[in-house]
Design an enzyme around this catalytic site. Structure first.
Site, PDB file in Angstrom:
ATOM      1  N   LEU A  74      25.909 -77.161 -17.509  1.00 36.53           N
ATOM      2  CA  LEU A  74      26.540 -75.883 -17.259  1.00 36.53           C
ATOM      3  C   LEU A  74      27.583 -75.447 -17.924  1.00 36.53           C
ATOM      4  O   LEU A  74      27.636 -74.302 -17.730  1.00 36.53           O
ATOM      5  CB  LEU A  74      26.582 -76.062 -15.585  1.00 36.53           C
ATOM      6  CG  LEU A  74      25.446 -76.212 -14.799  1.00 36.53           C
ATOM      7  CD1 LEU A  74      25.738 -76.595 -13.177  1.00 36.53           C
ATOM      8  CD2 LEU A  74      24.506 -75.262 -14.772  1.00 36.53           C
ATOM      9  N   GLY A  75      28.617 -76.252 -18.318  1.00 36.57           N
ATOM     10  CA  GLY A  75      29.611 -76.052 -18.928  1.00 36.57           C
ATOM     11  C   GLY A  75      30.530 -77.403 -19.179  1.00 36.57           C
ATOM     12  O   GLY A  75      30.150 -78.395 -18.704  1.00 36.57           O
ATOM     13  N   ALA A  76      31.704 -76.855 -19.899  1.00 38.58           N
ATOM     14  CA  ALA A  76      32.565 -78.041 -20.155  1.00 38.58           C
ATOM     15  C   ALA A  76      33.955 -77.506 -19.985  1.00 38.58           C
ATOM     16  O   ALA A  76      34.196 -76.417 -20.330  1.00 38.58           O
ATOM     17  CB  ALA A  76      32.265 -78.604 -21.495  1.00 38.58           C
ATOM     18  N   ASN A  78      38.421 -78.564 -18.253  1.00 37.74           N
ATOM     19  CA  ASN A  78      39.219 -79.176 -17.517  1.00 37.74           C
ATOM     20  C   ASN A  78      38.925 -80.782 -17.663  1.00 37.74           C
ATOM     21  O   ASN A  78      38.864 -81.440 -16.426  1.00 37.74           O
ATOM     22  CB  ASN A  78      38.771 -78.718 -15.905  1.00 37.74           C
ATOM     23  CG  ASN A  78      39.629 -77.440 -15.525  1.00 37.74           C
ATOM     24  OD1 ASN A  78      40.077 -76.747 -16.520  1.00 37.74           O
ATOM     25  ND2 ASN A  78      39.713 -77.257 -14.329  1.00 37.74           N
ATOM     26  N   GLY A  79      38.785 -81.186 -18.724  1.00 38.80           N
ATOM     27  CA  GLY A  79      38.679 -82.796 -18.707  1.00 38.80           C
ATOM     28  C   GLY A  79      37.187 -83.217 -18.333  1.00 38.80           C
ATOM     29  O   GLY A  79      37.099 -84.475 -18.615  1.00 38.80           O
ATOM     30  N   GLY A  80      36.216 -82.248 -18.111  1.00 38.64           N
ATOM     31  CA  GLY A  80      35.116 -82.865 -17.785  1.00 38.64           C
ATOM     32  C   GLY A  80      33.914 -82.041 -18.229  1.00 38.64           C
ATOM     33  O   GLY A  80      34.090 -80.971 -18.742  1.00 38.64           O
ATOM     34  N   VAL A  82      30.082 -80.594 -16.890  1.00 41.06           N
ATOM     35  CA  VAL A  82      29.279 -80.166 -15.763  1.00 41.06           C
ATOM     36  C   VAL A  82      27.771 -80.108 -15.738  1.00 41.06           C
ATOM     37  O   VAL A  82      27.439 -79.094 -17.002  1.00 41.06           O
ATOM     38  CB  VAL A  82      29.768 -78.881 -14.941  1.00 41.06           C
ATOM     39  CG1 VAL A  82      28.934 -78.712 -13.553  1.00 41.06           C
ATOM     40  CG2 VAL A  82      31.195 -79.275 -14.495  1.00 41.06           C
ATOM     41  N   LYS A  97      29.594 -82.822 -11.679  1.00 40.93           N
ATOM     42  CA  LYS A  97      31.034 -83.099 -12.811  1.00 40.93           C
ATOM     43  C   LYS A  97      31.322 -84.505 -13.290  1.00 40.93           C
ATOM     44  O   LYS A  97      31.486 -85.073 -12.088  1.00 40.93           O
ATOM     45  CB  LYS A  97      32.337 -82.339 -12.200  1.00 40.93           C
ATOM     46  CG  LYS A  97      33.133 -82.066 -13.251  1.00 40.93           C
ATOM     47  CD  LYS A  97      34.286 -81.238 -12.650  1.00 40.93           C
ATOM     48  CE  LYS A  97      35.736 -81.264 -13.800  1.00 40.93           C
ATOM     49  NZ  LYS A  97      36.537 -80.262 -13.506  1.00 40.93           N
ATOM     50  N   ASP A 190      44.719 -73.994 -10.018  1.00 37.55           N
ATOM     51  CA  ASP A 190      43.984 -73.556 -11.383  1.00 37.55           C
ATOM     52  C   ASP A 190      43.068 -72.457 -11.210  1.00 37.55           C
ATOM     53  O   ASP A 190      42.125 -72.423 -11.491  1.00 37.55           O
ATOM     54  CB  ASP A 190      43.164 -75.034 -11.646  1.00 37.55           C
ATOM     55  CG  ASP A 190      43.105 -74.782 -13.164  1.00 37.55           C
ATOM     56  OD1 ASP A 190      43.537 -74.083 -14.094  1.00 37.55           O
ATOM     57  OD2 ASP A 190      42.177 -75.771 -13.792  1.00 37.55           O
TER      58      ASP A 190
END
Length: 393
Positions: A74-76, A78-80, A82, A97, A190
């Site tokens: 789904l996406g990347a 914030n250090g992770g 998903v 995540k 954030d």
């Protein structure tokens, strides 16, 4: 229209007495949860949806790595990373995540423990939480899957997001921040378009808020890329509060309305390209100091100037006038709302209570806007058959 007295929330205990991801699902817990939910001012549809989510969640039990099947990324950030995943035992589709952290077991356990607070975060404006666990060097946070994705993804497809839609987004963000502050004494830390999620039912929810102090500390070095949404007081290292989240919301609204990250402000030529007409206002003025300005790489605009170095960008946020919406394109109420969010002194900046009664919010609340219809046609999603609360145009 007067609010109907809400019917009591109906939560049925899990038939087999299974744990809610390791916590007892005894009837006393359900009664406490029922009481908390009844304190929230929910309309009938919100109440039913929250009820359905919590009833589903009871069937999940303890989360384990083996129980998940990856569907897609789904996406990347914030250090992770998903992923959209299927939870095989329950058949539920979730967002998982994964955060890779080289940390000691004691720290890891503390993070998992602190994340349990998310079980208590039940609001129509906060992404639902299924549980968190550790496996193979990674912390997993399992959440409700929002099929519309995040507003930064929607913005890429839409080019710009209409003011009426941003009115509904503003209401949801203010209500989400108010819920976190009043019910859990936490701030988000954030707020940005990628942390505002939407779905085909027309719901708008916050995710990725700072519930675990230990996780924030452990990931401190991975936050450099998101500093462009931080308030001046936070960038200067002084004390900051929920007022900092309000700055981040204001900046996000300008970005989504104009179609690109608003620092440095677009010049008259770029505004003409963006809006297809001559645009008046402060946003069209040249930046006050002679420099070679440009945009961060994350923006979606037509600015051909070289991108700003991160230190230059942070210096700009702290020392230059705040961004504004160009006049002549947006309503005076929307312009004023954004201006009140983007006052550099946090003591003078509007707070959540003041924003909730602002003319822009009152107008947006009264407007009938088919948010789900707009979202689905913009990003090519099928709309569910049940109409959304605001979709009665």
């Amino acid at each position: 229209m007067p609010k109907k007295k809400p019917t009591p929330i109906q939560l049925n205990p899990a038939p087999d007495g299974s744990a809610v991801n390791g916590t007892s699902s005894a009837e006393t817990n359900l009664e406490a949860l029922q009481k908390k939910l009844e304190e929230l001012e929910l309309d009938e549809q919100q109440r039913k949806r929250l009820e359905a989510f919590l009833t589903q969640k009871q069937k999940v039990g303890e989360l384990k790595d083996d129980d998940f099947e990856k569907i897609s990324e789904l996406g990347a950030g914030n250090g992770g990373v998903v992923f959209k995943v299927s939870h095989k035992p329950s058949g539920l589709v979730m967002a998982r995540k994964l955060i890779h952290l080289e940390i000691k077991p004691a720290i890891r356990n503390q993070i998992i423990r602190e994340l349990q607070v998310l079980h208590e975060c039940n609001s129509p404006y906060i992404v639902g939480f299924y549980g968190a666990f550790y496996s193979d060097g990674e912390i997993s946070i399992c959440m409700e899957h929002m099929d519309g994705g995040s507003l930064d993804q929607v913005l890429k497809k839409a080019g710009r997001i209409p003011e009426q839609i941003l009115g509904k987004v503003s209401i949801a963000v203010i209500k989400g921040l108010t819920y976190l502050r009043e019910k859990h004494k936490i701030m988000h830390r954030d707020v940005k378009p990628s942390n505002i999620l939407v779905n085909s039912r027309g719901e708008i929810k916050l995710c990725d808020f700072g519930v675990s102090g230990q996780l924030i500390d452990s990931m401190a070095n991975s936050f450099v890329g998101t500093r462009s949404y931080m308030s001046p007081e936070r960038l200067q290292g002084t004390h900051y509060s929920v007022q900092s989240d309000i700055w981040s919301m204001g900046l996000s609204l300008v970005e989504m309305a104009v179609g690109r990250y608003p620092i440095p402000p677009p010049d008259a030529k770029e505004l003409e390209l963006l809006f297809g007409c001559h645009v008046e206002g402060d946003a069209a003025e040249t930046p006050p100091r002679p420099r070679t300005p440009g945009r961060p790489l994350s923006s979606y605009g037509m600015d051909s100037r070289p991108p700003m170095a991160i230190f230059e960008l942070l210096d700009y946020i702290v020392n230059e006038p705040p961004p504004k919406l160009p006049s002549g394109v947006f309503s005076l109420e929307f312009q004023d709302f954004v201006n009140k969010c983007l006052i550099k002194n946090p003591a003078e900046r509007a707070d959540l209570k003041q924003l909730m009664v602002h003319a822009f919010i009152k107008r947006s609340d009264a407007e009938e806007v088919d948010f789900a219809g707009w979202l689905c046609s913009t990003i090519g999603l099928n709309q569910p058959s049940t109409p959304t609360h605001a979709a009665s145009i």
